[in-house]
Design a protein around this motif. Structure first.
Motif, short mmCIF file in Angstrom:
data_model
loop_
_atom_site.label_atom_id
_atom_site.label_comp_id
_atom_site.label_asym_id
_atom_site.label_seq_id
_atom_site.Cartn_x
_atom_site.Cartn_y
_atom_site.Cartn_z
N LEU A 178 0.81 -1.23 0.00
CA LEU A 178 0.00 0.00 0.00
C LEU A 178 0.84 1.27 0.00
CD1 LEU A 178 -0.13 1.32 3.09
CD2 LEU A 178 -1.72 -0.52 3.47
N THR A 179 2.16 1.13 0.12
CA THR A 179 2.97 2.33 -0.03
C THR A 179 3.29 2.61 -1.50
OG1 THR A 179 5.15 1.27 0.12
CG2 THR A 179 4.07 1.86 2.19
N ARG A 180 2.94 1.66 -2.37
CA ARG A 180 3.22 1.87 -3.80
C ARG A 180 1.95 1.85 -4.63
NH1 ARG A 180 8.05 3.97 -3.50
NH2 ARG A 180 8.66 3.43 -5.62
N GLU A 181 0.86 1.33 -4.09
CA GLU A 181 -0.40 1.28 -4.84
C GLU A 181 -1.48 1.87 -3.94
OE1 GLU A 181 -0.63 -2.98 -5.33
OE2 GLU A 181 1.51 -2.81 -5.76
N PRO A 182 -2.46 2.55 -4.53
CA PRO A 182 -3.52 3.09 -3.69
C PRO A 182 -4.33 1.96 -3.05
CG PRO A 182 -4.01 3.42 -6.02
CD PRO A 182 -2.63 2.88 -5.95
N LEU A 183 -4.78 2.21 -1.84
CA LEU A 183 -5.57 1.22 -1.11
C LEU A 183 -6.84 0.92 -1.89
CD1 LEU A 183 -6.06 -0.37 1.54
CD2 LEU A 183 -7.19 1.68 2.42
N GLU A 184 -7.10 -0.36 -2.11
CA GLU A 184 -8.31 -0.74 -2.80
C GLU A 184 -9.13 -1.65 -1.91
OE1 GLU A 184 -7.66 -2.42 -6.71
OE2 GLU A 184 -9.71 -3.19 -6.73
N LEU A 185 -10.42 -1.40 -1.86
CA LEU A 185 -11.29 -2.19 -0.99
C LEU A 185 -12.28 -2.98 -1.82
CD1 LEU A 185 -11.88 0.72 1.49
CD2 LEU A 185 -10.55 -1.34 1.96
N PRO A 186 -12.68 -4.18 -1.39
CA PRO A 186 -12.18 -4.86 -0.20
C PRO A 186 -10.71 -5.25 -0.36
CG PRO A 186 -13.62 -6.31 -1.46
CD PRO A 186 -13.69 -4.97 -2.11
N ARG A 198 1.84 -1.17 10.14
CA ARG A 198 2.34 0.21 10.23
C ARG A 198 1.29 1.14 10.85
NH1 ARG A 198 1.98 3.24 5.13
NH2 ARG A 198 4.21 3.55 5.19
N ASP A 310 -14.87 -3.85 10.80
CA ASP A 310 -15.19 -3.04 9.63
C ASP A 310 -13.90 -2.66 8.90
OD1 ASP A 310 -15.85 -0.98 7.87
OD2 ASP A 310 -17.48 -0.27 9.14
N GLU A 312 -13.10 -1.25 6.05
CA GLU A 312 -12.89 0.10 5.53
C GLU A 312 -12.65 1.09 6.67
OE1 GLU A 312 -15.47 1.43 2.42
OE2 GLU A 312 -14.69 3.46 2.52
N ASP A 319 -3.78 4.78 10.12
CA ASP A 319 -2.49 5.41 9.87
C ASP A 319 -2.40 6.74 10.61
OD1 ASP A 319 -0.17 5.22 7.47
OD2 ASP A 319 -0.53 7.20 8.34
N GLN A 322 -1.52 9.97 8.43
CA GLN A 322 -2.69 10.52 7.74
C GLN A 322 -3.61 11.21 8.73
OE1 GLN A 322 -4.48 7.22 5.68
NE2 GLN A 322 -2.86 7.10 4.16
#
Lengths: 363, 289, 189
Positions: A178-186, A198, A310, A312, A319, A322
Motif C-alpha cells: 500500500l505504499t506503492r499502490e492506492p488502497l483498494e477495498l475490499p 504500520r 469493519d 474500511e 495510519d 494521515q
C-alpha cells in the motif's frame, strides 16, 4: 489605515529557530546523543521503526531526538525520508520459525518444546518508580543461561498437526504494497496485515480491547508471542542463490481463537496474526486481535457492526500520519470557507426573521 | 536539499502520478486512485497538490502558490519555498506571470489563460463522502451515475432553509457525467470552473485521488429549476481597492465589532490599488509595497 | 543485448521527462494540439515522439504491448533496458505501440471498468504525419472545434461512445505528438 498581515516567511523562520532552541532545552544539561536514545529509549525507537515502516534504529533515534520525543512526529520524519529511498529489490519472506528468540511465551500450553522464555519483559515488574534511576547507576549484568539450542517450533504448529487449528496455506503470490499502490477495498489479508503492521499502536490497542469487551468478541488467547532476530535474505539472480543482507528484530504474535465450526467443517481453532518490527508486543498482540476480527467474512461469521470488524473503517483510520495531518490541518487558515458560511447563515437568519415578522406574506 | 531529485519526487513516483493525471484528463471529473507518497509536509496540508505540482513542473515554469487567495499566508509561503528549494523554479505573486498556480480554497480573480495550469489542494475529494462514508458504496454510485442521494440532500436543504445550505465545496457535475467536489472553494468561484482556458488539476494526497478538468470543460453547479445556483459573496465592495466583483474576506478591526471587507485575492487587490483604485478605507498610492 | 539498446535514452531524466510530460499533458488536455518531443532516440521503426512518451510514462509497473512491425528485438531490448516495462499481449497492456493497422482492432485493449475507468490502455499510434486537418473534434479541452488527421474515425467514434470507459490515444509522427482522449467527439468532415 489597514495594513494586511504580511511576513509569513519571517514568521516561519523565527518559529523554526525557536523550536530548535526549545528542542535543545537547558544548555546546562548535556545534550542527548542519538546513541543514547537508540540504546536507552529502545522501545520508542522500535515503535518509530514499526510505524515508520523503516528498519533503521539510528535514524529512528535521530528522528526521536529531532521530534523532541513526539513519536508520531518522529514516525512522520521517518516516513517522509523512506519515501525518497530507491527500491533496490525485495527480500525473501523472513522465516520466523528460524528466529533466534530472546522471549517466547505461550498462554495455551504450560510447556512446549523450546520452553517458555520470559526474556526482558516488564510483565512481572512491580510498577514502582525506581528512584535509583534518578542518578546514574550501574546495572549489574543479568545472569546468563547457555544459548537456546537452535530454532524453536511455532506453538500453533502442534495444534496444526492435529487438525485442531485452521491451516493457513502458503502462497506464492507477491503481496500488495500500500505504499506503492492506492488502497483498494475490499482488501486482501496481506494488504490488511501491512496496514495494521504500520498502523497506530494506540488505535489498534483500542480496537483490540473493544473486541475483548464484546464488540465482535473473538475469544483470543496468545498461542505464542515470540521476540527475536531473523535473517533477511535477498535472492541474487546473477548468483542463483540468496544471501543474507541483514538481521532484524521482530515481535510475532499468533492468537488462537475459538471457532464453533460449521455444517461443512468440524470445530477448530482459528488464528489472528501480528508481526511488527522490534520489541513491540502490545502492538503485535493488538494487531493479531484486529486481524482476527477482520476475518469474519472468510470464516463465515456474522458482521456484528463492530468497529474492529469493519475493514474500511479500520484501514482508513489506522495510519497516524494521515490522521494527525488531517486532524491538525483544521488549524490552517479557513477564513475563505468560513466567510462563505458566515454569509449563508446571515442570509438564512435574515430570511427567517423576515418570515416571522410577516407571517401572512411568508405563506 | 541537493540530495533530492528535481521537484523532490523520484522519477518512478513522478511517472505514477503523471499516468494518473493523464487518465484524469481523459475522464474529466473522475477521481483516479494514485499511490500518494508521504511528503515532507503533513497530510491535509496540500500533499496532493504538491505531488501534482511536482509531477507537472518544468525548469521553465513560473510558480505561484496561494492559500485562501493570498500569497503570503504561512502555508502558501512554505509550499512555495519547498519548490524554490527542490525545483529551483522562478516564483511570482502575480497571477498573470504564473504558468503554474497551486491553490488552496480559491480561484484567482484575474482570468486564467491557456498558458496556465491551476492545481488545487483537495482535502476530501469525494463529493458523496459526507452522505455515504464508505468508499465501496460511493465508487458504485459514480459507476452507476447514481446521484440520487446528493439530490435528496440538496432538496432537504431547501425544505429546511429555503436554499441549498452549502457555501463552499459546492458540488458540480462535469460534462453531464461525474459529480465532482471542486475542493473547498467558496461557491462564488464555481462559475470559473466551467469553460476555463486553463487546465485544472486536483490532488488529494491523504485520500490518494487525482482528478482533472481539461480546458473548456462544461462544469455545472448542482441546483434545481426553482432554486437555481447563485454565486454569492458578501454584499460589499473591497475597502482597500473598491472592487465590487471580488470575493471578500471579512476582517474584524476593533473591539466594538467594527469590520472591513477586503479582497481575498491579495495579488488582484494589490494590482488594482497600484492602478489607482481606492476603496473606502484605502489610502491612494501608499500602502502597496 | 546490442549496444543500441543502451543508447537513445534520456541524458538528464528528471528535467527531460518533466518537459516531455508537459507536452504530452498539453496534447491530451487540448485534443488536436500538435506538440514536439525531444530527448530520446529509440530504434526503428519507433518514432522519437513514441520513444520519448514511453520513457516518460512507462516503467516496471506498466506492461507494454509492441504490435506488428514494432515488435522487434532491438525495440524490445531498448524498452526493457530503459524502462523495465514487461512486454505483454494486447489484453494486459497499459501502453501499446504500433501503427493503427497493427494495433487494430482496438477493442483488444483494456477499456477500464465502470468502477475504475482509468484502468484502460493508452495506445501510442505511429502515423506517417500529423496535420491539424481532417476529422472534426469537439469536447473537453477544445474551445470550439479542432481538427486532426485520424486513422479510423468509425473505431474512434465507437471508443468515445463507451465513455467513461475507453482507450486513450497518443498519435506520433517523427518528433511530433498529438493526443485523443476518450472524451473527444469525433466526426468526419
Amino acid at each position: 489605515m489597514y495594513v494586511a498581515v504580511k511576513g509569513g516567511e519571517r514568521a516561519i523562520e523565527n518559529a523554526h529557530a525557536w523550536l530548535a532552541e526549545e528542542r535543545r532545552g537547558d544548555r546546562a544539561v548535556p545534550e542527548l546523543t542519538v546513541a543514547q536514545i537508540r540504546e536507552q529509549m529502545a522501545l520508542a525507537v522500535n515503535r518509530v521503526m514499526a510505524e515508520g515502516s523503516l528498519y533503521d534504529p539510528d535514524l529512528a533515534a535521530l528522528a526521536i531526538k529531532q521530534a523532541r520525543g513526539d513519536l508520531i512526529e518522529a514516525i512522520f520524519l521517518i516516513r517522509a525520508y523512506r519515501t525518497t529511498l530507491p527500491r533496490l529489490g525485495a527480500s525473501r519472506p523472513v522465516d520466523t520459525a528460524a528466529m533466534a528468540c530472546i522471549r517466547r511465551i505461550s498462554a495455551t500450553f504450560k510447556d512446549a518444546p523450546g520452553g517458555q522464555v520470559l526474556g526482558p519483559t516488564f510483565d512481572y515488574t512491580h510498577r514502582l518508580l525506581d528512584f535509583a534511576l534518578m542518578a546514574e547507576c550501574d546495572v549489574p549484568p543479568a545472569p546468563e543461561a547457555s544459548a537456546t539450542p537452535g530454532p524453536v517450533p511455532h506453538i500453533t504448529g502442534f495444534l496444526n498437526r492435529d487438525g485442531l487449528i485452521q491451516t493457513e496455506a502458503a502462497g506464492e503470490a507477491t503481496p500488495p504494497d500500500l505504499t506503492r499502490e492506492p488502497l483498494e477495498l475490499p482488501a486482501s489479508r496481506p494488504l490488511r496485515l501491512q496496514a495494521l503492521a504500520r498502523g497506530d499502536e494506540g488505535f489498534l490497542l483500542g480496537l483490540a480491547y473493544s473486541t475483548q469487551r464484546g464488540y465482535a468478541r473473538n475469544h483470543a488467547f496468545v498461542g505464542e508471542l515470540r521476540i527475536g532476530t531473523v535473517a533477511v535474505e535477498v535472492d541474487i539472480p546473477e548468483l542463483g542463490f540468496a544471501i543474507e543482507v541483514a538481521e532484524i528484530e521482530l515481535t510475532e504474535c499468533e492468537t488462537v481463537n475459538q471457532f464453533a465450526g460449521s455444517k461443512t467443517e468440524p470445530p477448530q481453532f482459528t488464528r489472528g496474526y501480528g508481526l511488527v518490527f522490534g520489541q513491540t508486543e502490545r502492538k503485535a498482540i493488538s494487531m493479531a486481535l484486529v486481524d482476527r476480527a477482520l476475518r469474519w467474512r472468510e470464516l463465515g461469521e456474522d458482521f456484528l457492526g463492530a468497529a474492529a470488524q469493519d475493514e474500511e473503517f479500520v484501514l482508513s483510520h489506522a495510519d497516524n500520519i494521515q490522521a494527525t495531518g488531517f486532524l491538525e490541518h483544521i488549524k490552517l487558515p479557513h477564513y475563505v470557507d468560513f466567510q462563505s458560511e458566515l454569509e449563508l447563515v446571515r442570509r438564512i437568519r435574515a430570511e427567517a426573521e423576515l418570515a416571522q415578522a410577516q407571517p401572512e406574506a411568508a405563506e | 536539499m541537493n540530495d533530492y531529485t528535481f521537484a523532490y519526487l523520484d522519477e518512478q513516483t513522478k511517472r505514477m502520478i503523471r499516468r494518473a493525471i493523464l487518465k484524469g484528463v481523459a475522464i474529466p471529473g473522475y477521481q483516479v486512485p494514485f499511490a500518494s507518497r508521504e511528503m515532507p509536509m503533513p497530510y491535509g496540508w496540500g500533499t496532493g497538490g504538491v505531488q501534482v505540482t511536482a509531477a507537472c513542473l518544468t525548469p521553465e515554469d513560473v510558480l505561484k502558490v496561494i492559500d485562501q487567495g493570498a500569497d503570503d499566508t504561512t502555508n502558501a509561503v512554505s509550499i512555495r519555498k519547498f519548490f524554490q528549494r527542490t525545483a529551483g523554479v522562478a516564483v511570482t505573486e502575480a497571477t498573470v506571470e504564473a504558468s503554474l498556480i497551486q491553490t488552496r480554497h480559491r480561484i484567482p480573480e484575474a482570468p486564467l489563460t491557456e498558458a496556465q495550469i491551476l492545481v488545487y489542494q483537495v482535502p476530501i475529494p469525494e463529493p458523496l463522502r459526507f452522505l455515504e462514508p464508505r468508499e465501496v458504496e460511493t465508487r458504485r454510485m459514480h459507476a452507476l451515475e447514481d446521484y440520487g442521494l446528493m439530490h435528496v440532500k440538496l432538496y432537504e436543504d431547501i425544505a429546511r432553509h429555503g436554499e441549498i445550505a452549502t457555501a463552499y465545496a459546492y458540488p458540480v457535475k462535469v460534462e453531464g457525467r461525474y459529480v465532482m467536489d471542486p475542493s473547498p472553494i467558496p461557491k462564488f468561484d464555481n462559475p470559473k470552473l466551467s469553460d476555463s482556458p486553463a487546465l485544472q488539476l486536483f490532488g488529494a494526497g491523504r485520500e490518494q485521488r487525482i482528478y482533472a478538468l481539461p480546458p473548456y470543460t462544461r462544469v455545472v453547479s448542482l441546483d434545481f429549476d426553482d432554486h437555481p445556483f447563485v454565486a454569492s459573496k458578501a454584499d460589499h465592495a473591497c475597502d482597500l481597492c473598491g472592487a465590487g466583483d471580488t470575493y471578500l474576506d471579512e476582517v474584524i478591526i476593533d473591539d466594538a465589532g467594527g469590520r472591513m471587507f477586503v479582497c481575498s485575492d491579495t495579488d488582484h487587490c494589490g494590482s488594482r490599488r497600484r492602478a489607482g483604485h481606492v476603496g473606502r478605507l484605502g489610502v491612494p498610492g501608499k500602502e502597496v509595497a | 543485448m546490442h549496444d543500441m539498446a543502451l543508447q537513445g535514452g534520456f541524458a538528464e531524466a528528471p528535467t527531460q521527462s518533466a518537459r516531455a510530460f508537459r507536452a504530452v499533458l498539453n496534447a491530451l488536455a487540448r485534443p488536436g494540439t500538435i506538440e514536439t518531443l525531444v530527448g530520446a532516440q529509440p530504434p526503428a521503426p519507433a518514432s522519437i515522439a513514441a520513444g520519448v512518451a514511453l520513457l516518460t510514462l512507462a516503467d516496471a509497473t506498466t506492461p507494454v504491448h509492441l504490435a506488428g512491425a514494432h515488435d522487434t528485438p532491438d525495440l524490445r531490448d531498448w524498452l526493457t533496458f530503459h524502462t523495465g516495462a514487461p512486454l505483454v499481449g494486447a489484453a494486459e497492456a497499459v501502453f501499446a505501440l504500433g501503427t493503427w493497422v497493427a494495433l487494430a482492432p482496438i477493442t483488444r485493449f483494456a477499456m477500464g471498468s465502470p468502477e475504475y475507468p482509468d484502468r484502460s490502455a493508452t495506445l501510442i499510434v505511429e502515423m506517417p504525419a500529423l496535420h491539424p486537418a481532417g476529422a472534426r473534434l469537439t469536447g473537453p479541452g477544445i474551445r470550439d472545434t479542432a481538427h486532426l488527421n485520424l486513422p479510423d474515425i468509425a473505431a474512434l467514434r465507437a471508443n468515445a461512445a463507451d465513455f467513461p470507459l475507453g482507450r486513450d490515444f497518443l498519435f506520433c509522427a517523427g518528433d511530433r505528438l498529438a493526443a485523443l482522449p476518450r472524451s473527444t467527439q469525433v466526426e468526419a468532415v
